[in-house]
Design an enzyme around this catalytic site. Structure first.
Site: not given
Length: 171
Positions: A92, A61, A95, A59
């Site tokens: 999420c 991040e 993260c 992701h």
């Protein structure tokens, strides 16, 4: 639970992240973007790296945290507390947890979890606002919905919106 209003810097930096995420989509890449800043200095900016790596944990991040790991590791607790993550989409569980482990104390994001379709959720109905008060290292300051309509448009381009986009555009 600390919820804050966006500053002019927050708006400027989230616009930069949204623009970068749209550019990534234009190139056939994932359209979730993030930016890590420290004391008004942009440390790094990037997007979800799944298409490049085939790593489902890449992701935006996570990619930035991995990239900046040596610099972050060299920071004191007080310095890490001055880090701010800017994201096109509410982080999420993975993260958000990683940011808490690093010691980030401020997160600014555009689209909210409830703006995306159910397939995109990690845990049903679990948002940053729900997790924030129970973080072991203390809550983060959350700045949700900055340029939310643009964040929702970004989700729509990826076909990941929840129901009627217009119904979610006004917080």
């Amino acid at each position: 639970m600390p919820i804050s209003q966006p500053t002019e810097t927050d708006v400027r930096l989230i616009e930069l992240v949204l623009s970068m995420a749209h550019a990534a989509l234009d190139e056939g890449k994932a359209g979730v973007g993030a930016l890590l800043a420290w004391r008004e200095e942009i440390l790094t900016i990037g997007h979800n790296r799944y298409y490049e790596t085939r790593d489902r944990t890449a992701h935006a991040e996570m990619a930035l945290l991995r990239q900046m790991a040596p610099r972050i590791d060299g920071m004191s607790d007080d310095e890490r507390a001055e880090l701010c993550m800017y994201v096109t989409l509410e982080p999420c569980l993975m993260c958000f947890s990683a940011m808490a482990m690093v010691g980030i104390k401020r997160v600014v994001y555009s689209a909210l979890s409830e703006d995306m379709n159910a397939e995109q959720w990690v845990a049903r109905d679990l948002t940053a606002r729900d997790l924030n008060p129970i973080l072991v290292r203390g809550p983060m300051t959350l700045v949700p919905g900055v340029r939310r309509e643009e964040g929702i448009r970004l989700l729509a381009r990826m076909h990941k919106t929840a129901g009627n986009v217009a119904a979610h555009a006004n917080p």
